[in-house]
Design a protein around this motif. Structure first.
Motif, short mmCIF file in Angstrom:
data_model
loop_
_atom_site.label_atom_id
_atom_site.label_comp_id
_atom_site.label_asym_id
_atom_site.label_seq_id
_atom_site.Cartn_x
_atom_site.Cartn_y
_atom_site.Cartn_z
N PHE A 24 -0.09 9.57 -8.57
CA PHE A 24 0.10 10.87 -9.19
C PHE A 24 -1.24 11.60 -9.32
O PHE A 24 -1.37 12.78 -8.97
N ARG A 25 -2.26 10.89 -9.79
CA ARG A 25 -3.57 11.51 -10.01
C ARG A 25 -4.17 12.03 -8.70
O ARG A 25 -4.67 13.16 -8.65
N SER A 48 8.55 6.41 -16.69
CA SER A 48 7.29 6.78 -16.04
C SER A 48 6.11 6.04 -16.65
O SER A 48 4.98 6.55 -16.68
N GLY A 49 6.37 4.84 -17.13
CA GLY A 49 5.30 3.97 -17.63
C GLY A 49 4.63 4.48 -18.88
O GLY A 49 3.47 4.15 -19.15
N HIS A 50 5.35 5.30 -19.67
CA HIS A 50 4.82 5.86 -20.92
C HIS A 50 3.57 6.71 -20.69
O HIS A 50 2.75 6.89 -21.59
N LEU A 51 3.41 7.25 -19.47
CA LEU A 51 2.25 8.07 -19.15
C LEU A 51 2.38 9.46 -19.78
O LEU A 51 3.48 9.97 -19.97
N ASP A 52 1.25 10.06 -20.07
CA ASP A 52 1.18 11.48 -20.41
C ASP A 52 0.79 12.19 -19.12
O ASP A 52 -0.39 12.32 -18.79
N LEU A 53 1.79 12.66 -18.38
CA LEU A 53 1.53 13.22 -17.06
C LEU A 53 0.70 14.51 -17.12
O LEU A 53 -0.06 14.81 -16.20
N THR A 54 0.83 15.25 -18.22
CA THR A 54 0.03 16.48 -18.35
C THR A 54 -1.44 16.15 -18.48
O THR A 54 -2.30 16.76 -17.81
N ALA A 55 -1.76 15.20 -19.33
CA ALA A 55 -3.17 14.81 -19.51
C ALA A 55 -3.73 14.22 -18.22
O ALA A 55 -4.89 14.46 -17.87
N LEU A 56 -2.91 13.48 -17.51
CA LEU A 56 -3.35 12.89 -16.25
C LEU A 56 -3.61 13.97 -15.21
O LEU A 56 -4.61 13.92 -14.47
N ALA A 57 -2.75 15.00 -15.16
CA ALA A 57 -2.95 16.11 -14.23
C ALA A 57 -4.20 16.90 -14.59
O ALA A 57 -4.95 17.34 -13.70
N ALA A 58 -4.46 17.07 -15.88
CA ALA A 58 -5.66 17.79 -16.31
C ALA A 58 -6.92 17.05 -15.91
O ALA A 58 -7.90 17.63 -15.44
N GLU A 59 -6.90 15.73 -16.09
CA GLU A 59 -8.05 14.90 -15.68
C GLU A 59 -8.28 15.01 -14.18
O GLU A 59 -9.41 15.16 -13.71
N ALA A 60 -7.19 14.95 -13.40
CA ALA A 60 -7.31 15.00 -11.94
C ALA A 60 -7.81 16.36 -11.46
O ALA A 60 -8.48 16.44 -10.42
N SER A 61 -7.48 17.42 -12.20
CA SER A 61 -7.85 18.78 -11.78
C SER A 61 -9.22 19.20 -12.28
O SER A 61 -9.71 20.28 -11.89
N VAL A 243 3.78 15.51 -0.45
CA VAL A 243 3.23 14.68 -1.53
C VAL A 243 4.08 13.42 -1.62
O VAL A 243 5.30 13.47 -1.41
N PRO A 244 3.48 12.25 -1.94
CA PRO A 244 4.23 10.99 -1.91
C PRO A 244 5.14 10.74 -3.11
O PRO A 244 5.41 9.59 -3.46
N PHE A 245 5.59 11.80 -3.77
CA PHE A 245 6.61 11.66 -4.81
C PHE A 245 7.29 13.01 -4.98
O PHE A 245 6.82 14.03 -4.46
N SER A 246 8.40 13.03 -5.69
CA SER A 246 9.21 14.21 -5.99
C SER A 246 10.12 14.60 -4.83
O SER A 246 9.90 14.25 -3.67
#
Length: 269
Positions: A24-25, A48-61, A243-246
């Protein structure tokens, strides 16, 4: 400026059914978006593994600002409830939309939309199925861009025809209260022509985004309010990378925003 909208299907791959943090990242980082709107976003969900996908996207961006707006508390398609107020269910699994920005955000604004009262058929991997609609949410940010403030919003509208058109009109009405230029990034669950006619806003890209494996229709859009949008181009350079998901492809639009045009007779010599 690179704008992107992406229905991430809570990060799930259609190949292996898994949600992987690093996959995802890396995919989000590859979009290189200055402003990114995400839909079907999980926070704290077991699936989704209890992830915070928003925070992860912010970190990646490499973002300086981000926010998640839940549309519901619980798991869509299973057990869930509507929000009582914006801070409801902070420590519970939730599902909604998010905005990620590399530039500072002056203010955040949330608008809630009710789901359709009827079930409707929807195409999904494996064929059509009848689904109950869910509550929806609009998340808007007034961003301090390099050329001045502008408004960006993201949403995921109902899959029920006509109902989503009514929702889009409500979104437009809500956003008109915020500073121009105004942009809407999202999965509107309607093709480009309908989105433009219903909203009265201008599409900045026309590219098919769904289904991801062989895109045939554009459900994901970057729309510009014609009012106050004179400094933006008629259409941007668009990409829909695999993208490898969705089950959707992201829509990435690159635009060249400049200062507002001068009025005749205002130049000084």
């Amino acid at each position: 400026m690179r704008l992107a909208t992406f229905n991430v299907l809570h990060g799930r791959s259609l190949d292996d059914g898994a949600v992987e943090r690093e996959r995802f990242r890396l995919a989000v980082a590859e979009l290189k978006a200055d402003v990114l709107g995400l839909q079907e976003v999980d926070r704290g969900q077991a699936r989704s593994g209890h992830l915070d996908l928003t925070a992860l996207a912010a970190e990646a961006s490499g973002a300086t600002a981000h926010r998640f707006a839940p549309a519901l508390i619980g798991t869509p398609g299973e057990a869930y409830r509507r929000l009582v107020h914006d801070e409801d269910g902070v420590d519970e699994p939730s599902f909604g939309v998010s905005l990620v920005s590399r530039w500072p955000v002056r203010s955040w604004h949330v608008t809630r939309l009710t789901g359709a009262p009827v079930r409707s058929p929807i195409f999904a991997p494996g064929g059509f199925m009848w689904l109950r609609d869910e509550p929806r949410v609009v998340l808007a940010a007034v961003i301090e861009g390099p050329d001045g403030p502008f408004t960006v919003a993201t949403t995921h509208l109902s899959f029920v025809p006509a109902w989503n058109a009514g929702q889009l009109r409500l979104v437009v009405r809500a956003l008109r209260r915020l500073p121009s230029p105004r942009l809407l990034l999202g999965d509107l669950n309607m093709p480009a022509r309908a989105a433009a006619l219903v909203s009265g806003w201008r599409p900045l890209a026309r590219r098919a985004t769904y289904p991801a494996w062989q895109p045939r229709v554009q459900l994901d859009h970057v729309l510009l309010d014609r009012r106050g949008g004179a400094r933006w181009p008629a259409e941007g350079t668009a990409e829909t990378p695999r993208v490898p998901f969705s089950d959707h492809r992201p829509l990435v639009v690159e635009v060249s925003a400049g200062p507002p045009p001068r009025r005749p007779g205002t130049d000084r010599y």
